[in-house]
Design a protein around this motif. Structure first.
Motif, PDB file in Angstrom:
ATOM      1  N   LEU A  83       0.842  -1.196   0.000  1.00  0.00           N
ATOM      2  CA  LEU A  83       0.000   0.000   0.000  1.00  0.00           C
ATOM      3  C   LEU A  83       0.882   1.253   0.000  1.00  0.00           C
ATOM      4  O   LEU A  83       0.646   2.202  -0.756  1.00  0.00           O
ATOM      5  CB  LEU A  83      -0.914  -0.021   1.230  1.00  0.00           C
ATOM      6  N   ASP A  84       1.903   1.217   0.849  1.00  0.00           N
ATOM      7  CA  ASP A  84       2.785   2.377   0.908  1.00  0.00           C
ATOM      8  C   ASP A  84       3.456   2.620  -0.430  1.00  0.00           C
ATOM      9  O   ASP A  84       3.590   3.766  -0.871  1.00  0.00           O
ATOM     10  CB  ASP A  84       3.850   2.176   1.995  1.00  0.00           C
ATOM     11  N   VAL A  85       3.880   1.530  -1.054  1.00  0.00           N
ATOM     12  CA  VAL A  85       4.514   1.704  -2.360  1.00  0.00           C
ATOM     13  C   VAL A  85       3.525   2.333  -3.340  1.00  0.00           C
ATOM     14  O   VAL A  85       3.837   3.277  -4.062  1.00  0.00           O
ATOM     15  CB  VAL A  85       5.027   0.349  -2.896  1.00  0.00           C
ATOM     16  N   THR A  86       2.320   1.832  -3.348  1.00  0.00           N
ATOM     17  CA  THR A  86       1.316   2.398  -4.255  1.00  0.00           C
ATOM     18  C   THR A  86       1.113   3.880  -3.977  1.00  0.00           C
ATOM     19  O   THR A  86       1.098   4.703  -4.889  1.00  0.00           O
ATOM     20  CB  THR A  86      -0.035   1.670  -4.069  1.00  0.00           C
ATOM     21  N   LEU A  87       0.944   4.210  -2.708  1.00  0.00           N
ATOM     22  CA  LEU A  87       0.611   5.594  -2.372  1.00  0.00           C
ATOM     23  C   LEU A  87       1.777   6.539  -2.568  1.00  0.00           C
ATOM     24  O   LEU A  87       1.616   7.643  -3.050  1.00  0.00           O
ATOM     25  CB  LEU A  87       0.128   5.687  -0.928  1.00  0.00           C
ATOM     26  N   TRP A  88       2.954   6.140  -2.169  1.00  0.00           N
ATOM     27  CA  TRP A  88       4.061   7.104  -2.126  1.00  0.00           C
ATOM     28  C   TRP A  88       5.082   6.921  -3.225  1.00  0.00           C
ATOM     29  O   TRP A  88       5.992   7.714  -3.345  1.00  0.00           O
ATOM     30  CB  TRP A  88       4.742   7.058  -0.748  1.00  0.00           C
ATOM     31  N   VAL A  89       4.918   5.869  -4.024  1.00  0.00           N
ATOM     32  CA  VAL A  89       5.838   5.720  -5.146  1.00  0.00           C
ATOM     33  C   VAL A  89       5.084   5.756  -6.473  1.00  0.00           C
ATOM     34  O   VAL A  89       5.422   6.515  -7.379  1.00  0.00           O
ATOM     35  CB  VAL A  89       6.644   4.408  -5.030  1.00  0.00           C
ATOM     36  N   VAL A  90       4.025   4.980  -6.553  1.00  0.00           N
ATOM     37  CA  VAL A  90       3.303   4.921  -7.829  1.00  0.00           C
ATOM     38  C   VAL A  90       2.438   6.169  -8.022  1.00  0.00           C
ATOM     39  O   VAL A  90       2.541   6.872  -9.040  1.00  0.00           O
ATOM     40  CB  VAL A  90       2.437   3.647  -7.896  1.00  0.00           C
ATOM     41  N   ALA A  91       1.631   6.452  -7.012  1.00  0.00           N
ATOM     42  CA  ALA A  91       0.664   7.552  -7.155  1.00  0.00           C
ATOM     43  C   ALA A  91       1.316   8.888  -7.536  1.00  0.00           C
ATOM     44  O   ALA A  91       0.797   9.588  -8.417  1.00  0.00           O
ATOM     45  CB  ALA A  91      -0.164   7.698  -5.887  1.00  0.00           C
ATOM     46  N   PRO A  92       2.433   9.276  -6.919  1.00  0.00           N
ATOM     47  CA  PRO A  92       3.019  10.566  -7.309  1.00  0.00           C
ATOM     48  C   PRO A  92       3.349  10.631  -8.786  1.00  0.00           C
ATOM     49  O   PRO A  92       3.118  11.654  -9.434  1.00  0.00           O
ATOM     50  CB  PRO A  92       4.292  10.646  -6.473  1.00  0.00           C
ATOM     51  N   TYR A  93       3.859   9.519  -9.321  1.00  0.00           N
ATOM     52  CA  TYR A  93       4.198   9.558 -10.743  1.00  0.00           C
ATOM     53  C   TYR A  93       2.960   9.606 -11.609  1.00  0.00           C
ATOM     54  O   TYR A  93       2.933  10.298 -12.634  1.00  0.00           O
ATOM     55  CB  TYR A  93       5.090   8.362 -11.113  1.00  0.00           C
ATOM     56  N   VAL A  94       1.956   8.878 -11.184  1.00  0.00           N
ATOM     57  CA  VAL A  94       0.708   8.946 -11.957  1.00  0.00           C
ATOM     58  C   VAL A  94       0.196  10.381 -11.965  1.00  0.00           C
ATOM     59  O   VAL A  94      -0.107  10.958 -13.021  1.00  0.00           O
ATOM     60  CB  VAL A  94      -0.342   7.992 -11.351  1.00  0.00           C
ATOM     61  N   ALA A  95       0.141  11.007 -10.778  1.00  0.00           N
ATOM     62  CA  ALA A  95      -0.373  12.375 -10.687  1.00  0.00           C
ATOM     63  C   ALA A  95       0.480  13.323 -11.515  1.00  0.00           C
ATOM     64  O   ALA A  95      -0.035  14.165 -12.261  1.00  0.00           O
ATOM     65  CB  ALA A  95      -0.399  12.825  -9.235  1.00  0.00           C
ATOM     66  N   LEU A 149      13.962  10.830  -9.401  1.00  0.00           N
ATOM     67  CA  LEU A 149      13.657   9.541 -10.014  1.00  0.00           C
ATOM     68  C   LEU A 149      14.251   8.368  -9.216  1.00  0.00           C
ATOM     69  O   LEU A 149      14.570   7.328  -9.773  1.00  0.00           O
ATOM     70  CB  LEU A 149      14.151   9.487 -11.474  1.00  0.00           C
ATOM     71  N   GLN A 150      14.417   8.614  -7.915  1.00  0.00           N
ATOM     72  CA  GLN A 150      14.804   7.506  -7.042  1.00  0.00           C
ATOM     73  C   GLN A 150      13.817   7.473  -5.895  1.00  0.00           C
ATOM     74  O   GLN A 150      14.162   7.774  -4.761  1.00  0.00           O
ATOM     75  CB  GLN A 150      16.214   7.718  -6.493  1.00  0.00           C
ATOM     76  N   PRO A 151      12.574   7.209  -6.210  1.00  0.00           N
ATOM     77  CA  PRO A 151      11.512   7.395  -5.219  1.00  0.00           C
ATOM     78  C   PRO A 151      11.741   6.547  -3.970  1.00  0.00           C
ATOM     79  O   PRO A 151      12.078   5.373  -4.073  1.00  0.00           O
ATOM     80  CB  PRO A 151      10.254   6.958  -5.960  1.00  0.00           C
ATOM     81  N   ASP A 152      11.592   7.197  -2.835  1.00  0.00           N
ATOM     82  CA  ASP A 152      11.781   6.499  -1.571  1.00  0.00           C
ATOM     83  C   ASP A 152      10.566   6.788  -0.711  1.00  0.00           C
ATOM     84  O   ASP A 152      10.426   7.884  -0.166  1.00  0.00           O
ATOM     85  CB  ASP A 152      13.066   7.010  -0.915  1.00  0.00           C
ATOM     86  N   GLY A 153       9.651   5.842  -0.622  1.00  0.00           N
ATOM     87  CA  GLY A 153       8.414   6.047   0.124  1.00  0.00           C
ATOM     88  C   GLY A 153       8.584   5.878   1.616  1.00  0.00           C
ATOM     89  O   GLY A 153       7.705   6.245   2.396  1.00  0.00           O
ATOM     90  N   GLU A 154       9.727   5.347   2.002  1.00  0.00           N
ATOM     91  CA  GLU A 154       9.958   5.000   3.398  1.00  0.00           C
ATOM     92  C   GLU A 154       9.648   6.145   4.384  1.00  0.00           C
ATOM     93  O   GLU A 154       8.816   5.977   5.277  1.00  0.00           O
ATOM     94  CB  GLU A 154      11.415   4.557   3.557  1.00  0.00           C
ATOM     95  N   PRO A 155      10.287   7.304   4.207  1.00  0.00           N
ATOM     96  CA  PRO A 155      10.074   8.363   5.206  1.00  0.00           C
ATOM     97  C   PRO A 155       8.616   8.796   5.275  1.00  0.00           C
ATOM     98  O   PRO A 155       8.103   9.124   6.338  1.00  0.00           O
ATOM     99  CB  PRO A 155      10.966   9.495   4.731  1.00  0.00           C
ATOM    100  N   MET A 156       7.956   8.783   4.142  1.00  0.00           N
ATOM    101  CA  MET A 156       6.575   9.252   4.108  1.00  0.00           C
ATOM    102  C   MET A 156       5.662   8.285   4.851  1.00  0.00           C
ATOM    103  O   MET A 156       4.688   8.691   5.486  1.00  0.00           O
ATOM    104  CB  MET A 156       6.131   9.371   2.641  1.00  0.00           C
ATOM    105  N   ALA A 157       6.003   6.994   4.754  1.00  0.00           N
ATOM    106  CA  ALA A 157       5.148   5.988   5.373  1.00  0.00           C
ATOM    107  C   ALA A 157       5.038   6.212   6.876  1.00  0.00           C
ATOM    108  O   ALA A 157       4.035   5.836   7.497  1.00  0.00           O
ATOM    109  CB  ALA A 157       5.693   4.603   5.077  1.00  0.00           C
TER     110      ALA A 157
END
Ligand code: SF4
Ligand code: SF4
Lengths: 244, 550
Positions: free
Chosen positions: A4-16, A171-179
């Motif tokens: 879920l975190d990957v989807t929200l903080w890695v995939v979604a930003p690029y989609v948006a 272009l090195q998305p890191d969702g960790e801190p956001m999670a």
């Protein structure tokens, strides 16, 4: 990080981001005529004259604050001698004042939209969706600031959210801190992502053509008829003769 | 010297009967769309009166046009660039719909659908802004023919400048009509006010247009124009203005308002001017000198130097020829009877007016004098303070002399020609008194009174080499109409590509042709195609098609 975190903080930003950029390009090419503020000042100006500047100037300061907080790394500000405390204080004070102006202005504008007959009639469904998302994002943002800083005693988003934000652009998305960020910040970021993906299809596009060029251009504009040979470029194979 | 060509117009106010035909045909051609209900590219005002929009000439209030700053340089009266950008979120100087009027329609359906009763059903007015029942309180010509004048006319900004005793003398007042279109100014403050640079002056013919694709609805042009001739389309959120019927003049036919003018009082022709000197002339300190300053910017098309410079600037030969035959040049320079409207706004307007002699003649007649005799007329022009003062405030920033000179020439023409027509006697002292030769008076008479079509309108074609693509040029007013190709894109009304003019006409024509019976006439949306009517026969769509020949 779970899926879920990957989807929200890695995939979604690029989609948006993709929708935001391509959407604007597409809209500009397809719908220049619809690219307008669609001002309703003709119908009502008493409320607008308070609400609109309040909102717009507020949101401009807020936007600047976001640039300061998200784009500029903490190490830079510290390198020039701004302590975390000083930064924090300025950010909270400016942020809260600007945030309150923005929300106040928005409230006046929404009230005006709803109560002034002609303005309400001129409000499309598209506008309503845009207003809802905009209001949600702004309110969540203000709430996050207020709750974290004033009630909660401070949250240093510059060590979590900002690195995440920048990592997206590296272009090195890191969702960790956001999670690990507080829920209000997460919701704020998510609603902003949704807002950015509808942005190019609403009247918010007017922001992208803010007329700063006016400050430098000559007053009187002359244009020749052959500047533009028609309302659309000639189709392939139909270019007029004598042009390379 | 940078020579540029400008299409200009002169209107002879003496002949205007205030019939509003020009306004109606213009509206039918250009602004019969949703969002432009209140928009009158051409409107006819009764003077004295408040004008449209109400009191637009009060620049202390509306701050249109230019003024000189302390260093004597031109600046926009509403404020400089930075101020414009800072007030962009809510323009403090924008007229509201109330300053124009709330457009309305009638509940016509009631007339048919009402149940049978004793009383006649009534079609009630409904606002086109809110859709609610409304009370009609104002319109584009509410004070037509001095209606309500004792209450309304004192608010006329021009009248207020003239005199305080005017209110007292109101019973003996004078009246004339002032048809107005966009002035297509040489120094257009609307263009200067547009933050996005969407408005421009066409370098070939000086027509001022709004690029509908670049307009972002910042509304500053509405404030900038002192004549309030840029309108805000409240449905599309874009500015629109008089286009000088560019699709028509490009092929050499006059604008719709001129073509349909009942009084045949409009003249169209070319003026050559020196673009390098416009700013200098617009910034002469004394407002009363602006009329002469503007004349000094215009060039003599017969002067070999001017011709050479014009050729160097790429103005084609047929345009130079048209400039030499221009009725506008004749009326401004040779006969000296045309004056600019409100030169004090410093925009260098290019629709000029021949002031009306009729207020003077009327006063003479009312006091039992012969209103056609040169002596009487000359005397009255000298002594009648109020009509002259009023005309001077309109046309020469308050300087009565140019108005008197123009009126004296009109008076001279009147009595000189009357002498010829009645007794065959040529009293050559009359032309001499106004500094004209008898032949000149006769030529002026021919142009003003007989006014043959080809002499009233001397419009050169747009360059032939640009050919057919000109008709596709849709940089000006978008002609989308409801349900038409440009309306109803995915982002609400009027989004999507605008329909090029020719395409729109094509659609309208096709639609009319495809309709074979009157039952479907209502679906024609009442469009009569005036835009491409050439003045001969009846315009397309004015009458329903005959069913069959038998
Ligand atoms: S009269 Fe026409 S050209 Fe002149 S300022 Fe107004 S809109 Fe612009
Ligand atoms: S059509 Fe001609 S006569 Fe009639 S109001 Fe217009 S300008 Fe005057």
């Amino acid at each position: 990080m779970n899926a879920l975190d990957v989807t929200l903080w890695v995939v979604a930003p690029y989609v948006a981001l993709t929708i935001f950029v391509l959407g604007h390009v597409w809209r500009y090419r397809y719908d220049k005529f619809g690219w307008t503020t669609r001002s309703s000042q003709m119908y009502e100006s008493r409320l607008l004259r308070i609400g609109s500047p309040l909102f717009h100037f507020g949101i401009l300061v807020v936007a600047l604050g976001h640039v300061g907080g998200l784009v500029i790394p903490k190490s830079w500000t510290e390198a020039v001698g701004v302590s975390e405390h000083a930064y924090h204080l300025t950010a909270v004070v400016f942020g809260t004042v600007a945030g309150i102006c923005t929300v106040g202005g928005l409230a006046i504008l929404v009230y005006r939209r709803r109560t002034v007959g002609p303005v309400f009639t001129a409000t499309t469904r598209n506008d309503k969706l845009m207003y809802a998302l905009l209001a949600l994002t702004i309110v969540l943002g203000l709430a996050a600031t207020v709750v974290a800083n004033i009630v909660g005693g401070g949250y240093d988003y510059r060590t979590t959210i900002s690195p995440w934000f920048r990592s997206v652009f590296y272009l090195q998305p890191d969702g960790e801190p956001m999670a690990g960020a507080p829920i209000l910040f997460k919701l704020h970021a998510l609603s902003a992502l949704v807002l950015f993906s509808v942005w190019p299809f609403t009247r918010l596009v007017h922001m992208l053509t803010a007329p700063v060029g006016y400050l430098t251009r000559p007053y009187i504009v002359y244009r020749s008829r052959d500047d533009q040979a028609g309302s659309r470029p000639p189709r392939r194979g139909w270019e007029p003769a004598g042009r390379p | 010297m940078r020579v540029m060509a400008q299409l200009a117009m002169v209107m002879n106010l003496d002949k205007c009967i205030g019939c509003h035909t020009c306004s109606v045909t213009c509206k039918q051609a250009w602004t019969n769309r949703a969002g432009t209900e209140y928009v009158w590219f051409n409107n006819v005002e009764t003077r004295p009166g408040q004008g449209y929009p109400r009191t637009y000439e009060d620049q202390d209030k509306w701050k249109g046009g230019w003024e000189l700053n302390r260093r004597g340089r031109l600046q926009l009266k509403a404020g400089g660039r930075l101020k414009k950008l800072l007030t962009i979120f809510a323009n403090p100087l924008m007229p509201s719909i109330g300053d124009y009027y709330e457009p309305w329609t009638y509940d016509y359906d009631r007339l048919f659908s009402a149940p049978v009763t004793e009383d006649t059903p009534v079609a009630r007015p409904r606002s086109l802004i809110t859709g609610e029942p409304t009370k009609i309180k104002w319109s584009a010509n509410w004070d037509d023919d001095l209606a309500g004048a004792p209450e309304l006319a004192p608010a006329d900004p021009v009248l207020r400048k003239v005199s305080d005793q005017v209110k007292l003398e109101f019973e003996r007042t004078f009246m004339f009509y002032l048809p107005r279109i966009c002035e297509h100014c040489l120094n257009p403050s609307c263009v200067a006010s547009c933050p996005s640079g969407a408005m421009y002056k066409r370098s070939e013919d000086g027509i001022v247009l709004v690029d509908q694709d670049r307009c972002r609805g910042w509304r500053m042009c509405v404030t900038g124009c002192p004549y309030k001739k840029v309108y805000f389309n409240h449905r599309t959120g874009k500015a629109e203005k008089c286009t000088f019927c560019y699709p028509r003049v490009e092929v050499g036919i006059p604008t719709v308002c001129s073509e349909t003018c009942v009084g045949r009082l409009r003249y169209i022709g070319l003026i050559l001017y020196d673009a390098d000197r416009v700013a200098e002339a617009a910034s002469v300190r004394d407002e009363k000198a602006l009329y002469e300053a503007q004349k000094s910017v215009m060039l003599d098309p017969h002067d070999p130097q001017v011709i050479a410079a014009a050729r160097a600037a790429g103005i084609p030969e047929d345009w130079l020829e048209a400039a030499r035959r221009s009725p506008i040049h004749k009326l401004i320079f040779d006969f000296g009877v045309a004056l600019p409207l409100h030169p004090e706004y410093r925009t260098m307007p290019m629709v000029w007016y021949i002031p009306p002699l009729s207020p003077v003649v009327d006063v003479l007649r009312e006091t039992g004098h012969d209103g056609e005799r040169a002596g009487n007329l000359f005397g009255a022009i000298e002594t009648l303070r109020i009509p002259i003062g009023y005309l001077a405030e309109l046309f020469t920033a308050g300087d009565p002399e140019p108005v008197r000179a123009a009126l004296r020439r009109l008076a001279a023409m009147r009595s000189f020609m009357r002498g010829i027509n009645l007794g065959g006697e040529r009293d050559e002292s009359i032309p001499a008194a106004v500094g004209l030769k008898p032949e000149e008076i006769e030529e002026m008479y021919r142009l003003l009174a007989i006014a043959p079509y080809a002499e009233r309108y001397v419009i050169p074609n747009a360059h032939a080499e640009e050919g057919a693509r000109l008709e596709e040029l849709a940089t000006g007013c978008s002609l989308d109409y409801e349900g038409g190709p440009g309306m109803g894109g995915p982002f609400g009304e009027a989004s999507g590509l605008p329909a090029p003019v020719a395409v729109e006409n094509f659609h309208a024509l096709k639609e009319r042709q495809a309709t074979d019976d009157l039952d479907r006439a209502s679906e024609l949306r009442g469009r009569v195609n005036l835009l491409n009517w050439d003045g001969k026969g009846a315009p397309d769509g004015l009458f329903p098609k005959r069913k069959d020949k038998s």
